[in-house]
Design an enzyme around this catalytic site. Structure first.
Site, PDB file in Angstrom:
ATOM      1  N   ALA A  67      55.010  38.940  16.531  1.00  0.00           N
ATOM      2  CA  ALA A  67      56.244  38.679  17.276  1.00  0.00           C
ATOM      3  C   ALA A  67      56.289  37.189  17.571  1.00  0.00           C
ATOM      4  O   ALA A  67      55.240  36.529  17.635  1.00  0.00           O
ATOM      5  CB  ALA A  67      56.246  39.485  18.569  1.00  0.00           C
ATOM      6  N   GLY A 112      52.849  42.095  15.735  1.00  0.00           N
ATOM      7  CA  GLY A 112      54.052  42.795  15.265  1.00  0.00           C
ATOM      8  C   GLY A 112      54.070  42.987  13.754  1.00  0.00           C
ATOM      9  O   GLY A 112      54.719  43.912  13.253  1.00  0.00           O
ATOM     10  N   GLU A 115      52.006  45.976  13.160  1.00  0.00           N
ATOM     11  CA  GLU A 115      52.767  47.125  13.672  1.00  0.00           C
ATOM     12  C   GLU A 115      53.894  47.525  12.718  1.00  0.00           C
ATOM     13  O   GLU A 115      54.121  48.719  12.482  1.00  0.00           O
ATOM     14  CB  GLU A 115      53.326  46.788  15.069  1.00  0.00           C
ATOM     15  CG  GLU A 115      52.214  46.719  16.108  1.00  0.00           C
ATOM     16  CD  GLU A 115      52.666  46.115  17.435  1.00  0.00           C
ATOM     17  OE1 GLU A 115      53.233  44.997  17.426  1.00  0.00           O
ATOM     18  OE2 GLU A 115      52.457  46.744  18.483  1.00  0.00           O
ATOM     19  N   GLU A 135      47.052  40.585  20.359  1.00  0.00           N
ATOM     20  CA  GLU A 135      47.850  40.366  21.577  1.00  0.00           C
ATOM     21  C   GLU A 135      47.004  39.997  22.795  1.00  0.00           C
ATOM     22  O   GLU A 135      47.409  39.173  23.616  1.00  0.00           O
ATOM     23  CB  GLU A 135      48.696  41.617  21.903  1.00  0.00           C
ATOM     24  CG  GLU A 135      49.875  41.843  20.974  1.00  0.00           C
ATOM     25  CD  GLU A 135      49.534  42.584  19.697  1.00  0.00           C
ATOM     26  OE1 GLU A 135      48.329  42.815  19.426  1.00  0.00           O
ATOM     27  OE2 GLU A 135      50.470  42.940  18.970  1.00  0.00           O
TER      28      GLU A 135
HETATM   29  N1  COA Z   1      55.192  33.272  16.600  1.00  0.00           N
HETATM   30  C1  COA Z   1      55.833  32.097  16.484  1.00  0.00           C
HETATM   31  N2  COA Z   1      55.441  31.137  15.632  1.00  0.00           N
HETATM   32  C2  COA Z   1      54.358  31.380  14.891  1.00  0.00           C
HETATM   33  C3  COA Z   1      53.642  32.592  14.966  1.00  0.00           C
HETATM   34  C4  COA Z   1      54.098  33.560  15.877  1.00  0.00           C
HETATM   35  N3  COA Z   1      53.520  34.750  16.001  1.00  0.00           N
HETATM   36  N4  COA Z   1      52.599  32.521  14.114  1.00  0.00           N
HETATM   37  C5  COA Z   1      52.675  31.328  13.525  1.00  0.00           C
HETATM   38  N5  COA Z   1      53.734  30.640  13.991  1.00  0.00           N
HETATM   39  C6  COA Z   1      54.179  29.272  13.618  1.00  0.00           C
HETATM   40  C7  COA Z   1      53.263  28.214  14.198  1.00  0.00           C
HETATM   41  O1  COA Z   1      53.599  27.945  15.536  1.00  0.00           O
HETATM   42  C8  COA Z   1      53.567  27.064  13.261  1.00  0.00           C
HETATM   43  O2  COA Z   1      54.799  26.511  13.621  1.00  0.00           O
HETATM   44  P1  COA Z   1      54.941  24.881  13.757  1.00  0.00           P
HETATM   45  O3  COA Z   1      54.671  24.396  12.367  1.00  0.00           O
HETATM   46  O4  COA Z   1      56.349  24.703  14.192  1.00  0.00           O
HETATM   47  O5  COA Z   1      53.895  24.453  14.733  1.00  0.00           O
HETATM   48  C9  COA Z   1      53.761  27.763  11.914  1.00  0.00           C
HETATM   49  O6  COA Z   1      54.071  29.111  12.220  1.00  0.00           O
HETATM   50  C10 COA Z   1      52.526  27.744  11.036  1.00  0.00           C
HETATM   51  O7  COA Z   1      51.459  28.302  11.787  1.00  0.00           O
HETATM   52  P2  COA Z   1      50.029  27.580  11.981  1.00  0.00           P
HETATM   53  O8  COA Z   1      49.410  28.119  13.222  1.00  0.00           O
HETATM   54  O9  COA Z   1      50.190  26.109  11.861  1.00  0.00           O
HETATM   55  O10 COA Z   1      49.292  28.109  10.672  1.00  0.00           O
HETATM   56  P3  COA Z   1      47.709  28.312  10.514  1.00  0.00           P
HETATM   57  O11 COA Z   1      47.501  28.609   9.070  1.00  0.00           O
HETATM   58  O12 COA Z   1      46.963  27.175  11.097  1.00  0.00           O
HETATM   59  O13 COA Z   1      47.346  29.612  11.378  1.00  0.00           O
HETATM   60  C11 COA Z   1      47.643  31.877  12.159  1.00  0.00           C
HETATM   61  C12 COA Z   1      47.859  30.858  11.011  1.00  0.00           C
HETATM   62  C13 COA Z   1      48.347  33.152  11.771  1.00  0.00           C
HETATM   63  C14 COA Z   1      46.143  32.107  12.327  1.00  0.00           C
HETATM   64  C15 COA Z   1      48.226  31.287  13.473  1.00  0.00           C
HETATM   65  O14 COA Z   1      49.546  30.838  13.213  1.00  0.00           O
HETATM   66  C16 COA Z   1      48.296  32.301  14.578  1.00  0.00           C
HETATM   67  O15 COA Z   1      47.292  32.592  15.184  1.00  0.00           O
HETATM   68  N6  COA Z   1      49.508  32.821  14.845  1.00  0.00           N
HETATM   69  C17 COA Z   1      49.712  33.764  15.933  1.00  0.00           C
HETATM   70  C18 COA Z   1      49.233  35.138  15.574  1.00  0.00           C
HETATM   71  C19 COA Z   1      49.422  36.069  16.737  1.00  0.00           C
HETATM   72  O16 COA Z   1      48.817  35.942  17.780  1.00  0.00           O
HETATM   73  N7  COA Z   1      50.292  37.059  16.516  1.00  0.00           N
HETATM   74  C20 COA Z   1      50.557  38.071  17.501  1.00  0.00           C
HETATM   75  C21 COA Z   1      51.641  37.656  18.400  1.00  0.00           C
HETATM   76  S1  COA Z   1      51.941  38.891  19.633  1.00  0.00           S
END
Ligand code: COA
Length: 262
Positions: A67, A112, A115, A135
């Site tokens: 999400a 999400g 999910e 989460e």
């Molecule tokens: N919501 C909003 N934006 C997200 C996102 C999310 N769940 N997951 C990734 N993004 C965005 C990042 O903020 C980044 O945006 P920016 O370039 O404007 O800063 C872009 O996507 C790329 O992500 P980034 O974190 O730079 O890539 P990465 O390869 O270093 O890491 C993940 C990848 C998936 C490990 C990391 O993005 C992450 O942990 N995301 C959240 C996962 C999460 O907790 N999901 C559950 C949410 S309830």
């Protein structure tokens, strides 16, 4: 009809839905969820014009990375409730739309994303796929069905261990614990296999596939006696269809059946 955050492609009755926010790793904001809801409601009402659905994410890096965290950071509890309800509605539509749905997971399927994949009928994934319900790392709980659906795939104890720790699940484990049905070396290979699977299913009677899905799903929350009773009603009901008469007659007449969806 064009969508801001989805790409749609239709081939031989198979609808491919690609979540298209690659710069945000296809994270689910309210726009994505509203657009998914609209598409799925249309499929539900199209009288089997759509014979199957593939859900995937744009690019090779992410299916859906969760999400949208930025959006959630600004939400009041009431707004969070509405956002959660929208996510749950979409997951329920994937689960109940009367055609088969395959999640094709190409990379991150977190929160999400995991999910949404679990609300599809089954999951195909590439070897770089990564699953999880992270989460708790954000001091949230899963909100689009994860607390209920993960345990149906992997059992209660394992779902607790995964949700409490928020840890990532790599593909070998995802396959071993039954979260993923088939693993592929590349996205192209996975998409071809999903199209082939849905092509096979589309050659059957759509009414019968819909009934299989309905009865299997209904059994998820039933005990064995209730489940068998639901199956018995379903078994009876198909005998009123032309397709069942056709399927049985075609076998006896040693010819290919011609199903009409009636
Ligand atoms: N919501 C909003 N934006 C997200 C996102 C999310 N769940 N997951 C990734 N993004 C965005 C990042 O903020 C980044 O945006 P920016 O370039 O404007 O800063 C872009 O996507 C790329 O992500 P980034 O974190 O730079 O890539 P990465 O390869 O270093 O890491 C993940 C990848 C998936 C490990 C990391 O993005 C992450 O942990 N995301 C959240 C996962 C999460 O907790 N999901 C559950 C949410 S309830």
């Amino acid at each position: 009809m064009s969508y801001e955050t989805l790409k749609l492609e239709r081939n031989n009755g198979i609808l491919e839905i690609t979540v298209n926010r690659p710069d945000k790793l296809n994270a689910l904001n309210a726009t994505v969820l509203s657009e998914l809801k609209k598409v799925l409601e249309e499929v539900k009402a199209d009288g089997f014009e759509t014979k199957g659905i593939i859900l995937t994410g744009e690019g090779d890096k992410a299916f859906i990375a969760g999400a949208d965290i930025k959006g959630m950071s600004e939400m009041t509890p009431d707004q969070a409730e509405s956002f959660g309800a929208l996510g749950q509605d979409v997951s329920r539509l994937f689960e109940t739309v009367p055609v088969p749905v395959i999640a094709c997971v190409n990379g991150f399927a977190l929160g999400g994303g995991c999910e949404m994949a679990m609300s599809c009928d089954f999951i195909y994934a590439t070897s770089n796929a990564l699953f999880g319900q992270p989460e708790v790392n954000l001091a949230l709980i899963p909100g689009f069905g994860g607390t209920q659906r993960l345990r149906r795939y992997v059992g209660v104890a394992r779902s607790k261990e995964i949700i409490y720790t928020g840890r990532n699940i790599k593909i070998d484990e995802a396959e071993k614990i039954g979260l993923v049905t088939r693993v592929f070396n590349s996205k192209d290979e996975m998409m071809s296999a999903a199209r082939e699977t849905l092509g096979v299913v589309a050659s059957k009677s759509p009414l019968i596939i819909a009934k299989c899905k309905e009865v299997i799903n209904a059994g998820e929350s039933a005990d064995i006696d209730q489940g068998l009773s639901i199956e018995k009603s379903g078994f009876k009901s198909v005998f009123s269809t032309q397709d069942t008469k056709e399927g049985l007659a075609a076998f006896l007449e040693k010819r290919k059946p011609n199903f009409t969806g009636k």
